[in-house]
Design an enzyme around this catalytic site. Structure first.
Site, PDB file in Angstrom:
ATOM      1  CG  HIS A 184      -2.221  -0.767   0.850  1.00  0.00           C
ATOM      2  ND1 HIS A 184      -2.958  -0.429  -0.135  1.00  0.00           N
ATOM      3  CD2 HIS A 184      -2.801  -1.648   1.291  1.00  0.00           C
ATOM      4  CE1 HIS A 184      -4.181  -1.330  -0.166  1.00  0.00           C
ATOM      5  NE2 HIS A 184      -3.933  -1.904   0.714  1.00  0.00           N
TER       6      HIS A 184
ATOM      7  CG  HIS B 163      -8.809  -8.668   0.447  1.00  0.00           C
ATOM      8  ND1 HIS B 163      -8.597  -7.512  -0.465  1.00  0.00           N
ATOM      9  CD2 HIS B 163      -9.687  -9.114   0.485  1.00  0.00           C
ATOM     10  CE1 HIS B 163      -9.998  -7.146  -0.518  1.00  0.00           C
ATOM     11  NE2 HIS B 163     -10.689  -8.461  -0.330  1.00  0.00           N
TER      12      HIS B 163
ATOM     13  NE  ARG C 206      -7.301   2.391   2.941  1.00  0.00           N
ATOM     14  CZ  ARG C 206      -7.948   1.293   2.549  1.00  0.00           C
ATOM     15  NH1 ARG C 206      -6.928   0.353   1.899  1.00  0.00           N
ATOM     16  NH2 ARG C 206      -9.213   1.222   2.516  1.00  0.00           N
TER      17      ARG C 206
ATOM     18  CG  HIS D  66      -5.069  -9.140  -2.933  1.00  0.00           C
ATOM     19  ND1 HIS D  66      -4.093  -8.433  -2.309  1.00  0.00           N
ATOM     20  CD2 HIS D  66      -6.324  -8.241  -2.698  1.00  0.00           C
ATOM     21  CE1 HIS D  66      -4.571  -7.463  -1.485  1.00  0.00           C
ATOM     22  NE2 HIS D  66      -5.863  -7.327  -1.778  1.00  0.00           N
TER      23      HIS D  66
END
Length: 437
Positions: free
Chosen positions: A112, A329, A143, A223
Protein backbone atom coordinates in the site's frame (compact mmCIF):
# COMPACT_ATOMS: atom_id res chain seq x y z
CA UNK A 1 12.05 -7.10 13.97
CA UNK A 2 11.20 -10.58 15.09
CA UNK A 3 11.29 -13.70 13.00
CA UNK A 4 9.75 -17.00 13.92
CA UNK A 5 8.10 -20.12 12.61
CA UNK A 6 5.19 -21.76 14.40
CA UNK A 7 7.62 -23.15 16.95
CA UNK A 8 10.74 -20.96 16.96
CA UNK A 9 11.68 -17.34 17.57
CA UNK A 10 14.71 -15.29 16.58
CA UNK A 11 16.27 -12.16 18.03
CA UNK A 12 14.95 -8.71 17.08
CA UNK A 13 16.65 -6.62 14.41
CA UNK A 14 16.83 -2.91 13.66
CA UNK A 15 14.06 -1.25 11.70
CA UNK A 16 16.08 1.74 10.54
CA UNK A 17 16.97 2.10 6.90
CA UNK A 18 20.59 2.66 5.93
CA UNK A 19 21.13 6.24 4.90
CA UNK A 20 20.67 6.91 1.19
CA UNK A 21 21.53 10.58 1.38
CA UNK A 22 23.86 11.96 -1.22
CA UNK A 23 27.57 11.88 -0.46
CA UNK A 24 30.74 12.16 -2.56
CA UNK A 25 31.18 8.38 -2.45
CA UNK A 26 27.51 7.63 -3.15
CA UNK A 27 25.92 10.45 -5.14
CA UNK A 28 22.22 10.23 -5.94
CA UNK A 29 22.07 9.93 -9.71
CA UNK A 30 19.14 11.83 -11.14
CA UNK A 31 17.45 12.06 -13.48
CA UNK A 32 17.27 8.33 -14.05
CA UNK A 33 17.46 7.36 -17.71
CA UNK A 34 16.08 4.23 -19.29
CA UNK A 35 18.85 1.95 -20.64
CA UNK A 36 19.01 2.17 -24.45
CA UNK A 37 18.85 -1.63 -24.76
CA UNK A 38 15.94 -1.86 -22.31
CA UNK A 39 17.90 -4.09 -19.95
CA UNK A 40 18.23 -3.05 -16.34
CA UNK A 41 21.00 -4.32 -14.08
CA UNK A 42 21.43 -4.42 -10.32
CA UNK A 43 23.21 -1.05 -10.24
CA UNK A 44 20.29 0.57 -12.06
CA UNK A 45 17.83 -0.83 -9.52
CA UNK A 46 19.95 0.37 -6.61
CA UNK A 47 20.10 3.84 -8.17
CA UNK A 48 16.31 3.74 -8.54
CA UNK A 49 15.82 2.73 -4.90
CA UNK A 50 18.16 5.44 -3.62
CA UNK A 51 16.77 8.15 -5.91
CA UNK A 52 13.17 7.44 -4.89
CA UNK A 53 14.13 7.35 -1.21
CA UNK A 54 16.08 10.61 -1.46
CA UNK A 55 13.40 12.44 -3.44
CA UNK A 56 10.67 11.38 -1.00
CA UNK A 57 12.60 13.19 1.74
CA UNK A 58 14.01 16.17 -0.16
CA UNK A 59 11.75 17.15 -3.07
CA UNK A 60 8.10 18.15 -3.37
CA UNK A 61 6.01 15.47 -5.16
CA UNK A 62 5.59 17.73 -8.20
CA UNK A 63 9.35 17.49 -8.83
CA UNK A 64 9.13 13.75 -9.42
CA UNK A 65 9.74 14.08 -13.21
CA UNK A 66 13.19 15.47 -12.39
CA UNK A 67 13.92 12.08 -10.80
CA UNK A 68 12.16 9.79 -13.28
CA UNK A 69 11.33 11.61 -16.53
CA UNK A 70 8.26 10.39 -18.37
CA UNK A 71 10.47 8.82 -21.07
CA UNK A 72 12.14 6.62 -18.45
CA UNK A 73 8.75 5.82 -16.93
CA UNK A 74 7.46 4.75 -20.36
CA UNK A 75 10.42 2.44 -20.92
CA UNK A 76 10.05 0.84 -17.52
CA UNK A 77 6.29 0.26 -17.66
CA UNK A 78 6.18 -0.85 -21.29
CA UNK A 79 8.94 -3.41 -20.75
CA UNK A 80 7.32 -4.76 -17.59
CA UNK A 81 3.84 -4.84 -19.13
CA UNK A 82 5.05 -7.01 -22.00
CA UNK A 83 6.44 -9.53 -19.52
CA UNK A 84 3.37 -9.53 -17.27
CA UNK A 85 0.78 -9.85 -20.01
CA UNK A 86 2.48 -13.01 -21.28
CA UNK A 87 2.25 -14.76 -17.92
CA UNK A 88 -0.64 -17.12 -17.13
CA UNK A 89 -3.43 -16.27 -14.69
CA UNK A 90 -2.01 -18.73 -12.18
CA UNK A 91 1.78 -18.87 -12.09
CA UNK A 92 3.57 -22.16 -11.54
CA UNK A 93 6.67 -21.47 -9.45
CA UNK A 94 9.11 -24.37 -9.08
CA UNK A 95 12.10 -23.10 -7.07
CA UNK A 96 13.88 -26.48 -7.03
CA UNK A 97 13.76 -26.94 -10.79
CA UNK A 98 14.99 -23.47 -11.69
CA UNK A 99 17.87 -22.96 -9.29
CA UNK A 100 21.24 -24.61 -9.01
CA UNK A 101 21.24 -24.54 -5.21
CA UNK A 102 18.61 -24.75 -2.49
CA UNK A 103 16.26 -21.83 -3.01
CA UNK A 104 13.81 -20.08 -0.73
CA UNK A 105 10.62 -18.24 -1.57
CA UNK A 106 9.64 -14.98 0.14
CA UNK A 107 5.90 -14.20 0.09
CA UNK A 108 4.81 -10.58 0.65
CA UNK A 109 1.34 -9.22 1.39
CA UNK A 110 -0.17 -5.73 0.94
CA UNK A 111 2.37 -2.89 0.90
CA UNK A 112 0.00 0.00 0.00
CA UNK A 113 2.43 2.67 -1.11
CA UNK A 114 4.57 2.46 2.04
CA UNK A 115 7.81 2.68 0.08
CA UNK A 116 10.22 2.97 2.99
CA UNK A 117 8.76 -0.09 4.69
CA UNK A 118 9.14 -2.00 1.42
CA UNK A 119 12.81 -1.00 1.26
CA UNK A 120 13.29 -2.35 4.77
CA UNK A 121 11.51 -5.59 3.89
CA UNK A 122 13.68 -6.15 0.83
CA UNK A 123 16.88 -5.51 2.78
CA UNK A 124 15.73 -7.60 5.73
CA UNK A 125 14.66 -10.61 3.66
CA UNK A 126 17.55 -10.25 1.22
CA UNK A 127 17.12 -8.93 -2.30
CA UNK A 128 15.81 -11.21 -5.06
CA UNK A 129 18.54 -13.50 -6.38
CA UNK A 130 19.02 -16.77 -8.24
CA UNK A 131 18.23 -18.61 -5.00
CA UNK A 132 15.70 -16.23 -3.49
CA UNK A 133 12.33 -15.99 -5.18
CA UNK A 134 9.73 -13.33 -4.32
CA UNK A 135 5.96 -13.58 -4.68
CA UNK A 136 4.09 -10.34 -4.03
CA UNK A 137 0.39 -10.73 -3.27
CA UNK A 138 -0.86 -7.39 -4.66
CA UNK A 139 -2.05 -4.01 -3.34
CA UNK A 140 1.07 -2.04 -4.18
CA UNK A 141 -0.72 1.31 -4.41
CA UNK A 142 -3.36 3.47 -2.65
CA UNK A 143 -3.57 4.93 0.86
CA UNK A 144 0.20 5.27 1.28
CA UNK A 145 1.83 8.32 -0.33
CA UNK A 146 4.43 6.49 -2.43
CA UNK A 147 2.39 4.03 -4.46
CA UNK A 148 4.09 5.09 -7.67
CA UNK A 149 7.59 4.56 -6.30
CA UNK A 150 6.53 1.23 -4.78
CA UNK A 151 4.98 -0.12 -7.96
CA UNK A 152 7.78 1.09 -10.23
CA UNK A 153 10.49 -0.41 -8.03
CA UNK A 154 8.76 -3.79 -8.11
CA UNK A 155 8.38 -3.54 -11.89
CA UNK A 156 12.12 -2.88 -12.14
CA UNK A 157 12.86 -6.02 -10.12
CA UNK A 158 10.44 -7.95 -12.34
CA UNK A 159 12.28 -6.84 -15.47
CA UNK A 160 15.67 -7.64 -13.97
CA UNK A 161 14.67 -11.09 -12.63
CA UNK A 162 11.46 -12.13 -14.43
CA UNK A 163 11.75 -15.76 -13.28
CA UNK A 164 12.52 -14.89 -9.67
CA UNK A 165 10.16 -11.99 -8.95
CA UNK A 166 6.42 -12.53 -9.35
CA UNK A 167 3.85 -9.76 -8.99
CA UNK A 168 0.23 -10.74 -8.47
CA UNK A 169 -2.72 -8.39 -8.75
CA UNK A 170 -4.54 -6.95 -5.74
CA UNK A 171 -8.01 -5.48 -5.63
CA UNK A 172 -6.46 -2.00 -5.45
CA UNK A 173 -4.78 -2.47 -8.83
CA UNK A 174 -8.00 -1.26 -10.46
CA UNK A 175 -9.48 1.94 -11.84
CA UNK A 176 -12.19 2.19 -9.18
CA UNK A 177 -9.99 1.76 -6.12
CA UNK A 178 -7.21 4.01 -7.37
CA UNK A 179 -9.71 6.78 -8.08
CA UNK A 180 -11.05 6.57 -4.51
CA UNK A 181 -8.01 5.74 -2.38
CA UNK A 182 -5.41 8.12 -3.74
CA UNK A 183 -3.22 6.57 -6.41
CA UNK A 184 -4.79 8.46 -9.33
CA UNK A 185 -4.36 11.80 -7.54
CA UNK A 186 -0.82 10.83 -6.53
CA UNK A 187 0.15 10.22 -10.16
CA UNK A 188 -1.50 13.44 -11.36
CA UNK A 189 0.28 15.40 -8.62
CA UNK A 190 3.68 13.90 -9.40
CA UNK A 191 3.53 14.09 -13.19
CA UNK A 192 1.36 17.19 -13.74
CA UNK A 193 0.37 17.59 -17.38
CA UNK A 194 1.75 14.11 -18.15
CA UNK A 195 -0.16 12.60 -15.24
CA UNK A 196 -3.11 11.27 -17.24
CA UNK A 197 -0.73 9.49 -19.60
CA UNK A 198 1.20 7.96 -16.70
CA UNK A 199 -1.97 6.87 -14.89
CA UNK A 200 -3.36 5.26 -18.05
CA UNK A 201 -0.12 3.31 -18.56
CA UNK A 202 -0.25 2.10 -14.95
CA UNK A 203 -3.84 0.90 -15.41
CA UNK A 204 -2.79 -1.02 -18.51
CA UNK A 205 0.00 -2.63 -16.53
CA UNK A 206 -2.44 -3.55 -13.73
CA UNK A 207 -4.53 -5.48 -16.26
CA UNK A 208 -1.54 -7.69 -17.03
CA UNK A 209 -0.82 -8.74 -13.44
CA UNK A 210 -1.44 -12.47 -12.86
CA UNK A 211 -4.09 -13.49 -10.32
CA UNK A 212 -2.51 -16.31 -8.33
CA UNK A 213 0.46 -18.64 -7.93
CA UNK A 214 1.19 -22.23 -7.01
CA UNK A 215 4.57 -22.55 -5.29
CA UNK A 216 6.38 -25.92 -5.43
CA UNK A 217 3.05 -27.65 -5.99
CA UNK A 218 2.25 -27.09 -2.30
CA UNK A 219 1.22 -23.47 -1.71
CA UNK A 220 -1.54 -21.40 -3.33
CA UNK A 221 -1.19 -17.62 -3.06
CA UNK A 222 -3.64 -14.95 -4.17
CA UNK A 223 -4.65 -11.53 -2.92
CA UNK A 224 -8.18 -12.31 -1.74
CA UNK A 225 -8.33 -16.07 -1.96
CA UNK A 226 -10.70 -18.72 -3.28
CA UNK A 227 -13.22 -18.49 -6.09
CA UNK A 228 -16.42 -20.07 -7.36
CA UNK A 229 -17.08 -22.35 -10.25
CA UNK A 230 -19.06 -20.71 -13.04
CA UNK A 231 -21.44 -23.40 -14.37
CA UNK A 232 -22.31 -22.26 -17.87
CA UNK A 233 -25.52 -23.68 -19.33
CA UNK A 234 -25.90 -23.24 -23.09
CA UNK A 235 -29.55 -22.87 -24.03
CA UNK A 236 -31.05 -24.03 -27.32
CA UNK A 237 -28.68 -23.02 -30.04
CA UNK A 238 -29.91 -20.86 -32.85
CA UNK A 239 -28.11 -20.90 -36.14
CA UNK A 240 -24.94 -18.84 -35.89
CA UNK A 241 -22.98 -17.92 -32.79
CA UNK A 242 -24.39 -14.42 -32.51
CA UNK A 243 -27.79 -15.64 -31.37
CA UNK A 244 -26.51 -18.20 -28.89
CA UNK A 245 -27.74 -17.54 -25.38
CA UNK A 246 -25.78 -18.52 -22.33
CA UNK A 247 -27.16 -18.52 -18.82
CA UNK A 248 -25.39 -19.18 -15.56
CA UNK A 249 -26.63 -20.09 -12.12
CA UNK A 250 -26.00 -17.38 -9.53
CA UNK A 251 -28.04 -18.99 -6.74
CA UNK A 252 -25.81 -18.81 -3.63
CA UNK A 253 -27.15 -22.17 -2.46
CA UNK A 254 -25.56 -23.82 -5.46
CA UNK A 255 -22.13 -22.15 -5.18
CA UNK A 256 -19.26 -24.58 -5.58
CA UNK A 257 -15.51 -24.03 -5.49
CA UNK A 258 -13.82 -23.34 -8.78
CA UNK A 259 -10.94 -25.34 -10.21
CA UNK A 260 -7.44 -24.27 -11.17
CA UNK A 261 -8.42 -25.03 -14.76
CA UNK A 262 -11.28 -22.53 -14.52
CA UNK A 263 -8.92 -20.01 -12.97
CA UNK A 264 -6.54 -20.42 -15.89
CA UNK A 265 -9.34 -19.61 -18.37
CA UNK A 266 -10.68 -16.47 -16.64
CA UNK A 267 -10.30 -13.12 -18.41
CA UNK A 268 -8.13 -11.02 -16.14
CA UNK A 269 -7.56 -8.05 -18.45
CA UNK A 270 -10.32 -5.90 -16.98
CA UNK A 271 -9.77 -2.55 -15.25
CA UNK A 272 -12.37 -3.40 -12.60
CA UNK A 273 -13.20 -7.08 -12.11
CA UNK A 274 -16.98 -7.51 -12.50
CA UNK A 275 -19.27 -8.65 -9.67
CA UNK A 276 -21.94 -9.95 -12.04
CA UNK A 277 -21.99 -11.79 -15.35
CA UNK A 278 -19.81 -14.69 -16.45
CA UNK A 279 -16.35 -13.36 -15.61
CA UNK A 280 -16.63 -13.55 -11.81
CA UNK A 281 -13.43 -15.44 -11.01
CA UNK A 282 -11.07 -12.41 -11.09
CA UNK A 283 -13.33 -10.53 -8.68
CA UNK A 284 -13.51 -13.55 -6.39
CA UNK A 285 -9.74 -14.05 -6.36
CA UNK A 286 -9.10 -10.37 -5.60
CA UNK A 287 -11.93 -9.51 -3.20
CA UNK A 288 -12.97 -12.65 -1.26
CA UNK A 289 -12.45 -13.21 2.48
CA UNK A 290 -12.39 -16.29 4.72
CA UNK A 291 -15.22 -16.97 7.14
CA UNK A 292 -15.67 -19.15 10.20
CA UNK A 293 -19.06 -20.24 8.83
CA UNK A 294 -18.95 -23.31 6.57
CA UNK A 295 -19.79 -23.01 2.89
CA UNK A 296 -19.52 -20.41 0.13
CA UNK A 297 -21.65 -17.27 0.23
CA UNK A 298 -21.68 -13.79 -1.31
CA UNK A 299 -19.38 -11.30 0.42
CA UNK A 300 -22.12 -8.82 1.30
CA UNK A 301 -19.84 -6.57 3.35
CA UNK A 302 -17.65 -5.82 0.35
CA UNK A 303 -20.36 -6.20 -2.29
CA UNK A 304 -18.10 -8.35 -4.49
CA UNK A 305 -16.40 -11.72 -4.10
CA UNK A 306 -17.17 -14.51 -1.65
CA UNK A 307 -16.89 -15.63 1.92
CA UNK A 308 -15.57 -19.17 2.31
CA UNK A 309 -15.50 -21.40 5.36
CA UNK A 310 -12.96 -23.89 6.76
CA UNK A 311 -14.68 -26.71 4.84
CA UNK A 312 -13.89 -24.91 1.58
CA UNK A 313 -10.27 -24.42 2.62
CA UNK A 314 -10.04 -28.18 3.27
CA UNK A 315 -11.75 -29.03 -0.02
CA UNK A 316 -9.47 -26.75 -2.04
CA UNK A 317 -6.28 -28.02 -0.39
CA UNK A 318 -7.34 -31.64 -0.77
CA UNK A 319 -8.55 -31.30 -4.37
CA UNK A 320 -5.23 -29.88 -5.54
CA UNK A 321 -2.88 -31.67 -3.14
CA UNK A 322 -1.85 -28.43 -1.45
CA UNK A 323 -0.73 -27.66 2.10
CA UNK A 324 -1.07 -23.90 2.42
CA UNK A 325 -3.19 -21.01 1.20
CA UNK A 326 -1.47 -17.64 1.69
CA UNK A 327 -3.71 -14.65 1.00
CA UNK A 328 -3.65 -10.99 2.00
CA UNK A 329 -6.32 -8.28 1.56
CA UNK A 330 -7.19 -7.63 5.23
CA UNK A 331 -5.31 -5.09 7.32
CA UNK A 332 -5.88 -4.17 10.96
CA UNK A 333 -8.81 -1.92 10.03
CA UNK A 334 -10.67 -4.73 8.26
CA UNK A 335 -9.86 -7.27 10.96
CA UNK A 336 -11.23 -4.97 13.64
CA UNK A 337 -14.67 -5.55 12.14
CA UNK A 338 -14.35 -9.36 11.90
CA UNK A 339 -15.31 -11.12 15.14
CA UNK A 340 -13.83 -14.59 15.47
CA UNK A 341 -10.70 -13.73 13.52
CA UNK A 342 -7.30 -12.75 14.84
CA UNK A 343 -6.14 -9.16 14.54
CA UNK A 344 -3.22 -8.01 12.43
CA UNK A 345 -0.90 -6.92 15.25
CA UNK A 346 1.95 -9.17 14.02
CA UNK A 347 1.27 -8.78 10.29
CA UNK A 348 -0.28 -12.22 9.83
CA UNK A 349 -2.95 -14.55 11.15
CA UNK A 350 -3.56 -18.28 10.80
CA UNK A 351 -7.28 -18.34 10.01
CA UNK A 352 -8.14 -21.96 9.24
CA UNK A 353 -6.35 -25.07 10.47
CA UNK A 354 -7.81 -28.10 8.71
CA UNK A 355 -6.80 -31.69 8.08
CA UNK A 356 -4.92 -30.95 4.86
CA UNK A 357 -3.18 -27.75 5.96
CA UNK A 358 -3.67 -24.09 6.82
CA UNK A 359 -5.05 -20.80 5.57
CA UNK A 360 -2.88 -17.75 6.36
CA UNK A 361 -3.59 -14.04 5.92
CA UNK A 362 -0.41 -12.00 5.35
CA UNK A 363 -0.22 -8.22 5.55
CA UNK A 364 3.09 -6.43 4.90
CA UNK A 365 2.26 -2.76 5.59
CA UNK A 366 3.22 -1.90 9.19
CA UNK A 367 1.67 1.00 11.13
CA UNK A 368 -1.17 1.00 8.60
CA UNK A 369 -2.84 3.02 7.22
CA UNK A 370 -0.29 5.78 6.81
CA UNK A 371 -3.02 8.40 7.18
CA UNK A 372 -5.54 7.73 9.93
CA UNK A 373 -8.36 9.93 11.14
CA UNK A 374 -8.39 8.62 14.71
CA UNK A 375 -5.83 9.68 17.30
CA UNK A 376 -5.15 6.10 18.35
CA UNK A 377 -3.25 4.21 15.66
CA UNK A 378 -3.30 0.46 15.07
CA UNK A 379 0.50 0.32 15.23
CA UNK A 380 0.43 -3.11 13.62
CA UNK A 381 3.59 -4.84 12.48
CA UNK A 382 4.00 -5.95 8.90
CA UNK A 383 5.18 -9.44 8.02
CA UNK A 384 6.57 -11.58 5.25
CA UNK A 385 6.80 -15.34 4.98
CA UNK A 386 9.82 -17.43 3.99
CA UNK A 387 9.20 -20.87 2.46
CA UNK A 388 12.20 -23.18 2.48
CA UNK A 389 13.11 -26.44 0.76
CA UNK A 390 12.52 -29.26 0.48
CA UNK A 391 8.73 -28.98 0.86
CA UNK A 392 8.17 -25.19 0.98
CA UNK A 393 5.09 -25.72 3.15
CA UNK A 394 6.41 -24.86 6.65
CA UNK A 395 6.03 -21.06 6.76
CA UNK A 396 8.53 -18.99 8.71
CA UNK A 397 6.96 -15.69 9.73
CA UNK A 398 9.04 -12.51 9.90
CA UNK A 399 7.32 -9.56 11.59
CA UNK A 400 8.73 -6.03 11.43
CA UNK A 401 7.80 -2.58 12.66
CA UNK A 402 7.23 0.48 10.49
CA UNK A 403 10.09 2.78 9.55
CA UNK A 404 10.02 5.91 11.70
CA UNK A 405 9.83 8.72 11.14
CA UNK A 406 8.21 8.69 7.72
CA UNK A 407 8.84 11.70 5.50
CA UNK A 408 6.13 14.32 5.93
CA UNK A 409 3.68 14.42 3.06
CA UNK A 410 0.00 15.13 2.50
CA UNK A 411 -2.50 12.38 1.77
CA UNK A 412 -3.82 11.98 -1.76
CA UNK A 413 -7.33 11.04 -0.67
CA UNK A 414 -9.81 12.22 1.95
CA UNK A 415 -8.93 9.66 4.57
CA UNK A 416 -11.29 11.19 7.13
CA UNK A 417 -14.35 10.43 5.00
CA UNK A 418 -13.24 7.34 3.07
CA UNK A 419 -14.05 4.05 4.77
CA UNK A 420 -10.96 2.16 5.86
CA UNK A 421 -11.79 -1.44 4.99
CA UNK A 422 -13.09 -1.34 1.40
CA UNK A 423 -16.57 -2.12 2.66
CA UNK A 424 -19.88 -0.87 1.23
CA UNK A 425 -18.38 -0.28 -2.17
CA UNK A 426 -20.18 2.03 -4.55
CA UNK A 427 -20.74 -0.58 -7.25
CA UNK A 428 -22.61 1.86 -9.48
CA UNK A 429 -19.57 4.12 -9.45
CA UNK A 430 -17.34 1.14 -10.17
CA UNK A 431 -19.25 0.13 -13.29
CA UNK A 432 -19.38 3.77 -14.43
CA UNK A 433 -15.60 4.12 -14.20
CA UNK A 434 -15.15 0.83 -16.05
CA UNK A 435 -17.50 1.74 -18.88
CA UNK A 436 -15.97 5.21 -19.17
CA UNK A 437 -12.44 3.91 -19.57
Amino acid sequence: MSAHSDSAAASPASRELPSTSSSPSNPIQIPLTWPPDGKVDLDWIHHLMSAFDWSSKNLPPSDFPSVLPVQAFDGLVLTASKILHKEPNCLTIEPDEDSSAAAEVVVVGDVHGQYHDLLFLLQDAGFPSENRFFVFNGDYVDRGAWGLETFLLLLAWKIFMPHRVFLLRGNHESKYCTSVYGFEKEVLTKYGDKGKHVYRKCLGCFEGLPLASIIAGRVYTAHGGLFRSIPVTPSKRSKGKKNRRISFNSDPKSFTLGSLDELSRARRSVLDPPWEGLNLIPGDVLWSDPSMTPGLSPNKERGIGLLWGPDCTEEFLKNFNLKLIIRSHEGPDAREKRPGFGGMEEGYTIDHVVESGKLITLFSAPDYPQFQATEERYKNKGAYIVLEPPNFDNPKFHSFEGIAPRPQVNAYYNYEDVIDSDEELDLTSMVTTSEGS
